[in-house]
Design an enzyme around this catalytic site. Structure first.
Site, mmCIF file in Angstrom:
data_model
loop_
_atom_site.group_PDB
_atom_site.id
_atom_site.type_symbol
_atom_site.label_atom_id
_atom_site.label_comp_id
_atom_site.label_asym_id
_atom_site.label_seq_id
_atom_site.Cartn_x
_atom_site.Cartn_y
_atom_site.Cartn_z
ATOM 1 N N LYS A 141 0.743 -1.206 -0.027
ATOM 2 C CA LYS A 141 0.065 0.024 0.050
ATOM 3 C C LYS A 141 1.046 1.463 0.119
ATOM 4 O O LYS A 141 0.255 2.543 0.457
ATOM 5 C CB LYS A 141 -0.973 -0.009 1.251
ATOM 6 C CG LYS A 141 -1.833 -1.169 1.442
ATOM 7 C CD LYS A 141 -2.462 -1.540 0.212
ATOM 8 C CE LYS A 141 -3.465 -0.746 -0.694
ATOM 9 N NZ LYS A 141 -3.912 -1.389 -1.891
ATOM 10 N N ARG A 222 5.347 4.856 3.013
ATOM 11 C CA ARG A 222 4.314 5.716 3.142
ATOM 12 C C ARG A 222 3.921 5.903 4.681
ATOM 13 O O ARG A 222 4.296 5.040 5.238
ATOM 14 C CB ARG A 222 3.161 5.044 2.350
ATOM 15 C CG ARG A 222 1.782 5.915 2.524
ATOM 16 C CD ARG A 222 0.646 5.149 1.838
ATOM 17 N NE ARG A 222 -0.577 6.010 1.550
ATOM 18 C CZ ARG A 222 -1.551 5.320 1.216
ATOM 19 N NH1 ARG A 222 -1.689 4.144 0.627
ATOM 20 N NH2 ARG A 222 -2.804 6.059 0.983
ATOM 21 N N LYS A 347 -6.887 1.517 -6.632
ATOM 22 C CA LYS A 347 -5.755 2.383 -6.109
ATOM 23 C C LYS A 347 -6.468 3.740 -6.095
ATOM 24 O O LYS A 347 -6.796 4.427 -6.874
ATOM 25 C CB LYS A 347 -4.686 2.450 -7.234
ATOM 26 C CG LYS A 347 -4.122 1.100 -7.805
ATOM 27 C CD LYS A 347 -3.627 0.508 -6.632
ATOM 28 C CE LYS A 347 -2.842 -1.139 -7.097
ATOM 29 N NZ LYS A 347 -2.323 -1.896 -6.003
ATOM 30 N N GLY A 348 -6.079 4.029 -4.691
ATOM 31 C CA GLY A 348 -6.658 5.631 -4.600
ATOM 32 C C GLY A 348 -8.273 5.383 -4.262
ATOM 33 O O GLY A 348 -9.107 6.233 -4.555
ATOM 34 N N THR A 350 -11.282 5.432 -1.516
ATOM 35 C CA THR A 350 -11.698 6.406 -0.216
ATOM 36 C C THR A 350 -11.383 5.592 1.102
ATOM 37 O O THR A 350 -12.075 4.443 1.133
ATOM 38 C CB THR A 350 -13.086 6.922 -0.486
ATOM 39 O OG1 THR A 350 -13.212 7.470 -1.790
ATOM 40 C CG2 THR A 350 -13.463 7.632 0.715
HETATM 41 N N1 LIG Z 1 -0.729 7.748 -9.199
HETATM 42 C C1 LIG Z 1 -1.406 7.167 -8.342
HETATM 43 N N2 LIG Z 1 -2.660 6.655 -8.382
HETATM 44 C C2 LIG Z 1 -3.408 5.925 -7.787
HETATM 45 N N3 LIG Z 1 -2.748 5.648 -6.595
HETATM 46 C C3 LIG Z 1 -1.639 6.036 -6.247
HETATM 47 C C4 LIG Z 1 -0.973 6.807 -7.172
HETATM 48 N N4 LIG Z 1 0.296 7.229 -6.362
HETATM 49 C C5 LIG Z 1 0.020 6.593 -5.207
HETATM 50 N N5 LIG Z 1 -0.824 5.928 -5.180
HETATM 51 C C6 LIG Z 1 -1.276 5.180 -3.922
HETATM 52 O O1 LIG Z 1 -0.845 3.836 -3.912
HETATM 53 C C7 LIG Z 1 -1.511 3.029 -3.234
HETATM 54 C C8 LIG Z 1 -1.363 1.564 -3.176
HETATM 55 O O2 LIG Z 1 -0.306 1.117 -3.273
HETATM 56 P P1 LIG Z 1 0.300 -0.015 -3.721
HETATM 57 O O3 LIG Z 1 0.212 -0.094 -5.193
HETATM 58 O O4 LIG Z 1 1.536 -0.342 -3.366
HETATM 59 O O5 LIG Z 1 -0.737 -1.353 -3.256
HETATM 60 S S1 LIG Z 1 -0.487 -2.948 -3.037
HETATM 61 O O6 LIG Z 1 0.358 -3.189 -2.008
HETATM 62 O O7 LIG Z 1 0.273 -3.394 -4.561
HETATM 63 O O8 LIG Z 1 -1.868 -3.520 -2.958
HETATM 64 C C9 LIG Z 1 -2.819 3.833 -3.014
HETATM 65 O O9 LIG Z 1 -3.458 3.659 -1.895
HETATM 66 P P2 LIG Z 1 -5.023 3.994 -1.356
HETATM 67 O O10 LIG Z 1 -5.142 5.373 -1.418
HETATM 68 O O11 LIG Z 1 -5.221 3.642 0.041
HETATM 69 O O12 LIG Z 1 -6.033 3.257 -2.283
HETATM 70 C C10 LIG Z 1 -2.732 5.188 -3.587
HETATM 71 O O13 LIG Z 1 -2.683 5.997 -2.477
#
Ligand SMILES: Nc1ncnc2c1ncn2[C@@H]1O[C@H](COP(=O)(O)OS(=O)(=O)O)[C@@H](OP(=O)(O)O)[C@H]1O
Length: 385
Positions: A141, A222, A347-348, A350
């Site tokens: 994450k 993070r 990803k991203g 809420t």
């Molecule tokens: N550009 C962009 N677009 C979307 N999301 C982004 C981006 N950059 C960083 N993030 C953040 O990446 C978080 C998910 O992390 P990971 O890809 O490492 O997750 S995982 O461990 O592979 O499941 C994800 O976490 P959450 O916001 O909690 O969903 C995002 O905050």
């Protein structure tokens, strides 16, 4: 078809003019060809990789089921599908019109192409599969998918899309299995993969070092508090009946004692995990990427990563735009495409609202570990200011 065959055999009925009839045949052939191509494309999209099974990450469409992609069953299935299509083409009365389609299929459907976990089509014999020289080892994450997708824009980087989980779950499958998952690379290109769970896997440092002492390691970190909430949000999306965040966080709510047996809490104790890596790798071989800056300044973080990998800074500001709807930076053009590309819905997400007192308690819990981590890495990530 009757009309067409009559026309081709020269027994054209009168009074239909030959030129009108020829146009009709051409139109019919075009229609049949379009239908055929449409059918083939639909078939091809069905045979593209599906979602990963059992991975920590909920992958975007286009990534692989690693558990089954190596199986003989899958290979046999692909081979049967390929033969079936070739037979279909050969049987078609119009086969002489498009022999090239057959060639295109035989190139695209090679099982090893699918096994790359990479939807980009590369010529079969270009380069060779190599063990990765650089690995994104964590953290879950942290933003690992964003980093990998951004890096893939670089012409000197080729990466496997799915998470191989080789150094934690699949180590007994051996290095040949692992190498086989990798995309082909030309000399000078870097092979990469990402599996965020490596960072917290006790055996991973020694195993990676046994593969290559020179491997370059990248960790996207993070704020551990938002990380644990993100982790919880992901689990909640898969299993809505799990206990509340609060009840998982505390061993005892009254005393405020944090439950360190919850793996989501443990992952954020970065200093502890890093100590384990430093037994096998020097600090200079590990790059820490700020998950926060990857969102606010992706080009800046990508600049550091390209330097670390010894690559020309090709990925710059020009490659990104901020997508207001998504709330995140996205690529103006994804690898192998001319279209803008944002990461998918997983990803991203809420996050649920967490009681501020719980958040505060978590901040206090992580603070000493964060301080240690800043000291070890020589960088203040700003989570405690
Ligand atoms: N550009 C962009 N677009 C979307 N999301 C982004 C981006 N950059 C960083 N993030 C953040 O990446 C978080 C998910 O992390 P990971 O890809 O490492 O997750 S995982 O461990 O592979 O499941 C994800 O976490 P959450 O916001 O909690 O969903 C995002 O905050």
């Amino acid at each position: 078809m009757l009309w067409a065959s009559m026309a081709l055999s020269g027994s054209l009925p009168e009074p239909l003019s030959r030129s009108i009839f020829r146009k009709f045949v051409v139109m019919l052939c075009s229609l049949l060809m379009s239908l055929y191509v449409f059918y083939c494309l639909a078939e091809r999209s069905q045979s593209l990789p599906g979602p990963i099974i059992g991975g920590s990450e909920e992958e975007e469409p286009g990534f692989l089921d690693l558990a089954s992609m190596q199986s003989g069953k899958r290979k046999r299935l692909l081979q049967r599908m390929k033969e079936q299509r070739v037979r279909l083409i050969q049987r078609s009365p119009l086969s002489h019109l498009f022999p090239r389609i057959e060639v295109a299929y035989s190139l695209q459907e090679e099982p090893h192409e699918l096994a790359e976990g990479d939807s980009t089509l590369t010529p079969l014999e270009d380069g060779s599969k190599k063990l990765p020289q650089a690995i994104i080892i964590g953290v879950k994450k942290g933003g690992t998918r964003a980093l990998l997708e951004f890096l893939r824009v670089h012409p000197d980087i080729r990466a496997v899309g799915a998470e191989p989980h080789f150094f934690d779950r699949n180590y007994d499958k051996g290095l040949d299995w692992y190498r086989e998952l990798m995309p082909r690379t030309l000399d000078g290109q870097i092979t990469m993969e990402k599996t965020p769970s490596y960072f917290v896997t006790k055996e991973a440092p020694a195993r990676i070092s046994a593969m290559s002492k020179d491997a370059k390691l990248i960790v996207v970190v993070r704020d551990p508090v938002t990380r644990v909430i993100s982790d919880y949000t992901q689990t909640l999306s898969k299993r809505p009946d799990i206990p509340s965040f609060e009840s998982l966080t505390f061993k005892n709510r009254t005393t405020g004692l944090i439950d360190t047996s919850w793996s989501a809490i443990q992952i954020g104790i970065y200093a502890k995990h890093l100590e384990n890596w430093l037994l096998d790798f020097p600090m200079g071989q590990i790059l820490f990427v700020s998950g926060e800056r990857l969102i606010t300044d992706p080009a800046g973080e990508l600049g550091r990563v390209q330097d670390f990998l010894g690559l020309k800074r090709i990925i710059t500001d020009k490659h990104f735009y901020f997508n207001k709807t998504k709330g995140f930076p996205c690529l103006k053009k994804a690898e192998g495409s001319s279209k803008p590309h944002c990461l998918g819905k997983t990803k991203g997400r809420t996050h649920p609202t967490i009681n501020p007192e719980v958040v505060q308690r978590l901040r206090e819990f992580y603070r000493p570990f964060n301080m240690k981590f800043y000291q070890m890495t020589g960088h203040d990530f700003g989570w405690d200011s």
